[in-house]
Write a protein that holds these residues in place. Sequence first.
Motif, PDB file in Angstrom:
ATOM      1  N   LYS A  14       6.332 -28.935  58.614  1.00 14.14           N
ATOM      2  CA  LYS A  14       5.673 -29.256  57.342  1.00 14.14           C
ATOM      3  C   LYS A  14       4.746 -28.167  56.821  1.00 14.14           C
ATOM      4  O   LYS A  14       4.380 -28.184  55.651  1.00 14.14           O
ATOM      5  CB  LYS A  14       4.881 -30.564  57.489  1.00 14.14           C
ATOM      6  CG  LYS A  14       5.733 -31.781  57.816  1.00 14.14           C
ATOM      7  CD  LYS A  14       6.691 -32.137  56.690  1.00 14.14           C
ATOM      8  CE  LYS A  14       7.570 -33.314  57.045  1.00 14.14           C
ATOM      9  NZ  LYS A  14       6.855 -34.591  57.081  1.00 14.14           N
ATOM     10  N   ILE A  15       4.319 -27.230  57.675  1.00 10.42           N
ATOM     11  CA  ILE A  15       3.372 -26.215  57.214  1.00 10.42           C
ATOM     12  C   ILE A  15       3.846 -24.816  57.611  1.00 10.42           C
ATOM     13  O   ILE A  15       4.695 -24.656  58.489  1.00 10.42           O
ATOM     14  CB  ILE A  15       1.944 -26.471  57.750  1.00 10.42           C
ATOM     15  CG1 ILE A  15       1.886 -26.466  59.279  1.00 10.42           C
ATOM     16  CG2 ILE A  15       1.401 -27.780  57.203  1.00 10.42           C
ATOM     17  CD1 ILE A  15       0.484 -26.663  59.856  1.00 10.42           C
ATOM     18  N   GLU A  19      -0.592 -21.316  58.210  1.00  8.65           N
ATOM     19  CA  GLU A  19      -1.305 -22.596  58.242  1.00  8.65           C
ATOM     20  C   GLU A  19      -1.342 -23.163  59.664  1.00  8.65           C
ATOM     21  O   GLU A  19      -2.325 -23.788  60.065  1.00  8.65           O
ATOM     22  CB  GLU A  19      -0.634 -23.590  57.299  1.00  8.65           C
ATOM     23  CG  GLU A  19      -0.835 -23.278  55.822  1.00  8.65           C
ATOM     24  CD  GLU A  19       0.033 -24.130  54.914  1.00  8.65           C
ATOM     25  OE1 GLU A  19      -0.403 -24.405  53.784  1.00  8.65           O
ATOM     26  OE2 GLU A  19       1.157 -24.502  55.323  1.00  8.65           O
ATOM     27  N   LYS A  20      -0.270 -22.931  60.430  1.00  8.83           N
ATOM     28  CA  LYS A  20      -0.236 -23.423  61.816  1.00  8.83           C
ATOM     29  C   LYS A  20      -1.338 -22.792  62.652  1.00  8.83           C
ATOM     30  O   LYS A  20      -1.971 -23.472  63.468  1.00  8.83           O
ATOM     31  CB  LYS A  20       1.139 -23.151  62.437  1.00  8.83           C
ATOM     32  CG  LYS A  20       2.227 -24.088  61.943  1.00  8.83           C
ATOM     33  CD  LYS A  20       3.614 -23.643  62.359  1.00  8.83           C
ATOM     34  CE  LYS A  20       4.654 -24.499  61.640  1.00  8.83           C
ATOM     35  NZ  LYS A  20       6.010 -23.974  61.751  1.00  8.83           N
ATOM     36  N   TYR A  23      -4.523 -24.495  61.683  1.00  6.99           N
ATOM     37  CA  TYR A  23      -4.483 -25.897  62.109  1.00  6.99           C
ATOM     38  C   TYR A  23      -4.728 -26.016  63.610  1.00  6.99           C
ATOM     39  O   TYR A  23      -5.552 -26.820  64.067  1.00  6.99           O
ATOM     40  CB  TYR A  23      -3.134 -26.503  61.739  1.00  6.99           C
ATOM     41  CG  TYR A  23      -2.974 -27.952  62.127  1.00  6.99           C
ATOM     42  CD1 TYR A  23      -3.796 -28.931  61.582  1.00  6.99           C
ATOM     43  CD2 TYR A  23      -1.990 -28.343  63.034  1.00  6.99           C
ATOM     44  CE1 TYR A  23      -3.655 -30.262  61.925  1.00  6.99           C
ATOM     45  CE2 TYR A  23      -1.831 -29.677  63.384  1.00  6.99           C
ATOM     46  CZ  TYR A  23      -2.666 -30.629  62.835  1.00  6.99           C
ATOM     47  OH  TYR A  23      -2.529 -31.946  63.175  1.00  6.99           O
ATOM     48  N   TYR A 230       1.119 -35.475  59.524  1.00  7.04           N
ATOM     49  CA  TYR A 230       2.084 -34.686  58.757  1.00  7.04           C
ATOM     50  C   TYR A 230       3.420 -35.411  58.548  1.00  7.04           C
ATOM     51  O   TYR A 230       4.264 -34.925  57.807  1.00  7.04           O
ATOM     52  CB  TYR A 230       2.313 -33.290  59.375  1.00  7.04           C
ATOM     53  CG  TYR A 230       1.173 -32.356  59.100  1.00  7.04           C
ATOM     54  CD1 TYR A 230       1.063 -31.684  57.893  1.00  7.04           C
ATOM     55  CD2 TYR A 230       0.163 -32.170  60.039  1.00  7.04           C
ATOM     56  CE1 TYR A 230      -0.009 -30.836  57.635  1.00  7.04           C
ATOM     57  CE2 TYR A 230      -0.916 -31.326  59.788  1.00  7.04           C
ATOM     58  CZ  TYR A 230      -0.986 -30.669  58.579  1.00  7.04           C
ATOM     59  OH  TYR A 230      -2.037 -29.841  58.319  1.00  7.04           O
TER      60      TYR A 230
END
Length: 289
Positions: A14-15, A19-20, A23, A230
């Motif tokens: 999803k990202i 972004e991971k 996160y 997510y």
Amino acid sequence: MINIADSHNDFMTKITAKEKDCYLSHCQKVGVKIISCAIFTTNLKLNISDISNFNNELTTLNKKFKDLTLLLSIEDIGFIKESDIEKLIKLRPICCTLTWNFDNQLAGGALGGKSITKFGEEVIHRLENENIFVDTAHMNKKSFWKFCKLTKKPIYNSHSNIYDLKRHKRNLMDKQIEMIVKSKGYLGLTIYDKFVGKEGKVDSKTIALQFDYLIKKFGYKNFGFGTDFYGIDTNNLPKDIKSYEDIEKIARELKKLGYSKKIIECITYKNYEDFLKRNNLISFEVSYD
């Protein structure tokens, strides 16, 4: 700060890679220790090569974030052919769901009417022989009960909720939960408001009461979180739970209900770690803060 383990999170599909990193850095800071990272194949129409690419990415992330254990899981292997099974086994996911919400060539989904097929039986046996668990999340009742007759493993359900508290086809009847507990299996509860209570009204207390129901009926050793972060639309998250740091609020609500620090720690972390260790899916020690 509490330790947290999660048996179902969809962030991998999803990202973005950038972004991971942000996160997972945040996850480390708020006490997350284990995440089962679901590769959701259905909507993206992923194949075995795509999953292999995600697995390579997970390997890199595990090296980068040494205080986190990121586990590969696959949500919906209904796409596989006979020739894919050995390729799937080589990826060593800890678990795979046979379906998502709909019937496929392996089994009946929560919104479908089929049972486990002959090919589904073959896949179950092949995976279990390699110590890869079949995740019963998303199975309909017919498939679940047939699976219980076929499996030689503890029954594992990464992310579902309780039918007697919210009548939804994705939720589990008490008899199913009892079967999971008797088999020394594991159930991760989602925080998806559609599975838990009235949409827009669910909060940390509502989630705590889900655990309260389970503990009073079945004990505390077989349950934890399968958040479905997510995999849930932002609008369907509980009012006061938007990320892992908010799990602390559920822990506080459990304390208000009279649960000890030991039991709360089992729910937020230890039960899932114990299940993974007991079934030779991971082997590591965690030093508690």
